[in-house]
Design an enzyme around this catalytic site. Structure first.
Site, short mmCIF file in Angstrom:
data_model
loop_
_atom_site.label_atom_id
_atom_site.label_comp_id
_atom_site.label_asym_id
_atom_site.label_seq_id
_atom_site.Cartn_x
_atom_site.Cartn_y
_atom_site.Cartn_z
N LYS A 220 -8.01 -7.34 -7.68
CA LYS A 220 -9.19 -7.00 -7.82
C LYS A 220 -10.08 -7.81 -8.88
CE LYS A 220 -8.53 -2.86 -7.17
NZ LYS A 220 -8.40 -1.26 -7.17
N ASP B 57 -5.36 -4.56 -0.69
CA ASP B 57 -4.96 -3.78 -1.84
C ASP B 57 -5.49 -2.32 -1.41
OD1 ASP B 57 -4.67 -2.66 -4.54
OD2 ASP B 57 -6.70 -2.39 -4.49
N SER C 51 -2.16 -4.25 -7.95
CA SER C 51 -3.30 -3.88 -7.29
C SER C 51 -4.61 -3.88 -8.05
CB SER C 51 -3.16 -1.97 -7.03
OG SER C 51 -4.26 -1.26 -6.94
N HIS D 27 -11.88 -4.61 -17.83
CA HIS D 27 -11.32 -3.55 -16.87
C HIS D 27 -10.64 -2.33 -17.42
CE1 HIS D 27 -9.86 -1.61 -13.09
NE2 HIS D 27 -8.82 -1.76 -13.44
N ARG E 220 0.64 3.68 -0.20
CA ARG E 220 1.56 4.01 -1.07
C ARG E 220 1.13 5.78 -1.79
NH1 ARG E 220 -0.29 0.51 -5.72
NH2 ARG E 220 1.01 1.56 -6.97
#
Lengths: 445, 445
Positions: free
Chosen positions: A191, A165, A187, A86, A172
């Protein structure tokens, strides 16, 4: 009323800098996801978290609670150790397109779930749609089958992946509670954990085009995410990589696919190759396919040299319904109608690149999504001709813009010129990779 | 969208401990009052204020902005210096009923606006409705006329008095953002400033039955409120008074009216008399009717001795449609059907009183409002027989409960017994008045 009061007490606890238990954090996430906790209580809580912080255990509990708020992918039908990578996001970041076929060609299953978010360019799925016929709308059975046979498959993100999330992020975004390390890390990691991988390699970008502008911030985020992954039982590594200029030279969807193919053929830009192979090597080490990074790198290098990685890409495109001829002849990809050279306004050296502005140039040309409804023009984008530290002569090309619309081109040209700072003295070239973070510590390069 | 983003930036500013300008604070208050700023942004902002604070200037700006969010009363048609007194709230607090006629009888206009909030007993208006026929539903012309002629009038609170405060308070109440000194002080002072008085005397209670339990907290609140009043151009004094036990002996609506009448006749409890006359003396000093507190006290004392204060009360009741005969014969007030003595369970000294619990006893008996819809029973309540430091013998009465309902009496009895702590050693008696706060400083007693 009881739930409501309980949330009141938990807000108060965090306000008084007390530590929340795992059960309390789960209560908050469940309640906010199902709507029993209203936005105004959650935003007060999030502000208290921003100002009073959360420790590693609280952050890990928050992450797991968010991951559990929706579907947790069951990848147990896939043979072998599942690895995932990621990136925190940057301009010209096409490492997934390079490293996935390399890793898959070594027999490691790459089961990728990818979104179509807003951004300067599309996501990996959008980029891959440069291949005519390529589709990610495949059933989960077909997805698993492809991973087992081809070792590489990509599917669109399920809408029910970590819904907590999604809801928290939206709040936010409008309450100035973005920049807290626990909230950012949880966050991202929620995932990744819901996506079911056993090994997670994180590419944490740092610099003018990254979410984290300084090395210190990037390091803190990397450490937090590795902590979370480790507590959640996933083998987790983070690599801090440079984003003070676009990665490689291509920015744009099809342009990036072409650059990835060039790289798999050994003809890509050095920074893209180095970053991709470093990330991939930790995927191999995590999957215990290689004993160490050196061994991993030489295995990966070989997949490029002998063409197995490129063939894996072609096999994967074909397995998902795409025409894979452009893998072997990139001139077959659709091209933009206009190519325009942006000329250097003065002599000197490229001393700074406002990388975010290069990203905006791509967006302005139509290469990314400004809103969910935007339609991406896959063929537009930028080929960077001058990078940090390069000497330039007035009139020489800084970059080529590929456009389909003259009005957009005008605005894009202004943006691109704004992105470049040309000075008299030659700056140092940035490193490609700054540090590796494992559960055991930090290795600085 | 522009407004929305501006609020985002202001939340962020307070989150980063920066000081907000007066214009910025006014923007927030206006936007929240008119609904363009949503609850979830406001609650994030309020949490940032709780954790990062506001300085005196910001607090004063907040107060004035809240006062200006609705009607500002125009009392210019009233002759003379308008004085007002406000209490932070306690159990058995009937000082308004004692000091208002005293002050008015000296020619100082007392133009009182009072609410009907939730609480252990009703507010001043509810209490005064013990006089048959008494009404506060009078026009503003009649109100001004009465103040000019009688020097004393009371009217219900306009619904549009500091609406921002009402809306903010409701949000603070559910987001754990109550206990910040700037928010508490500005909430109280915004209503006082909107009420139009030139001189404001604040009765800041401290102790087990007060909002502020410790002297230090009460002092900080008192200082903040005096600062705000002074910056807003009002002559402001604060008096910190004891609330470690009920003030006087009566708790309940009609019972408190009777005790106030007794006090105006020179036969009331010493603590109630002392606190009332101290508060009133600063009203006189503020109005420049007396040169100093000693002079003020002797003037006030005289209104009790010669009966002018009692006559003023009768005149005021009559002017607002009430039957004033009970002023001279309190046996005419309606009485509760049951009188019950709560007996001491053991010998010893009263060493502590959970004063909040005494208040709850009154509420349980039906003397206050639990919800806006509650109907108050004016005749019920408590007569305290033993106060802090008093010796008690097992079986002796601690208090008399006045009730109209046996079931409620049972629960009330339990509450009252829970409120009393009886120990072997005699504790020190608390002071009546702890400190006076003026714009020039603090005088501790």
């Amino acid at each position: 009323m009881v739930l409501f009061m309980k949330m009141y007490d938990l807000i108060n606890k965090k306000k008084n800098t007390e530590k929340l238990t795992g059960e309390e954090i789960e209560f908050i996430i469940q309640g906010f996801t199902n709507g029993s906790i209203p936005d105004y209580q959650m935003s007060a809580f999030l502000m208290a978290v921003c100002l009073n912080g959360m420790d590693h255990e609280e952050t890990a509990a928050l992450t797991v609670a968010m991951a559990k708020s929706g579907d947790i992918l069951d990848l147990s039908a896939i043979h072998g150790v599942k690895v995932d990578k990621h990136s925190t996001g940057g301009v010209g970041d096409k490492t997934s397109l390079v490293l996935s076929p390399m890793v898959a060609s070594l027999g490691i299953p790459v089961a990728k779930m990818s979104g179509r978010g807003l951004g300067h360019t599309g996501g990996t799925i959008d980029k891959l749609e440069s291949f005519p016929g390529f589709s990610t709308s495949i059933s989960s059975e077909k997805f698993i089958e492809n991973v087992n046979q081809v070792k590489m498959a990509i599917v669109g993100q399920t809408p029910n992946l970590a819904p907590a999330d999604k809801k928290i992020y939206a709040l936010r975004d409008v309450t100035a509670t973005i920049d807290n390390i626990s909230l950012i890390a949880s966050s991202i990691m929620s995932k990744k954990i819901a996506s079911g991988a056993d090994v997670i390699v994180l590419d944490v970008k740092t610099g003018s085009g990254a979410f984290m502008k300084t090395y210190e911030e990037s390091l803190a985020l990397a450490k937090e995410m590795v902590q979370i992954g480790t507590i959640a039982g996933r083998k987790t590594f983070a690599v801090i990589t440079d984003m003070n200029q676009p990665l490689g030279n291509a920015v744009g969807n099809t342009l990036e696919v072409i650059e990835a193919i060039d790289t798999l053929r050994g003809e890509g830009p050095k920074d893209l190759f180095e970053v991709s192979i470093t990330l991939a090597s930790y995927m191999l080490v995590g999957a215990e396919i290689a004993r160490n990074v050196e061994e991993a790198k030489s295995m990966l290098y070989k997949t490029m040299e002998d063409g197995t990685a490129l063939n894996k890409l072609a096999e994967f495109i074909n397995a998902q319904g795409g025409d894979n001829k452009p893998v072997y002849d990139t001139s077959l990809f659709q091209k933009a109608s206009i190519a325009y050279e942006v000329e250097a306004p003065t002599d000197g050296f490229v001393s700074y690149i406002h990388t975010d502005e290069v990203g905006m140039t791509s967006l302005v040309l139509g290469g990314g999504r400004e809103t969910k409804e935007s339609v991406i023009d896959l063929s537009v984008g930028i080929k960077i001709r001058k990078k940090l530290g390069d000497a330039v002569v007035k009139g020489e090309s800084l970059a080529t813009l590929f456009a389909n619309d003259k009005d957009k081109l005008e605005e894009a040209k202004k943006r691109l010129l704004n992105a470049y700072v040309i000075a008299e003295t030659k700056p140092e070239k940035p490193k490609y990779v700054y540090a590796i973070i494992t559960k055991d510590g930090v290795i600085e390069m």
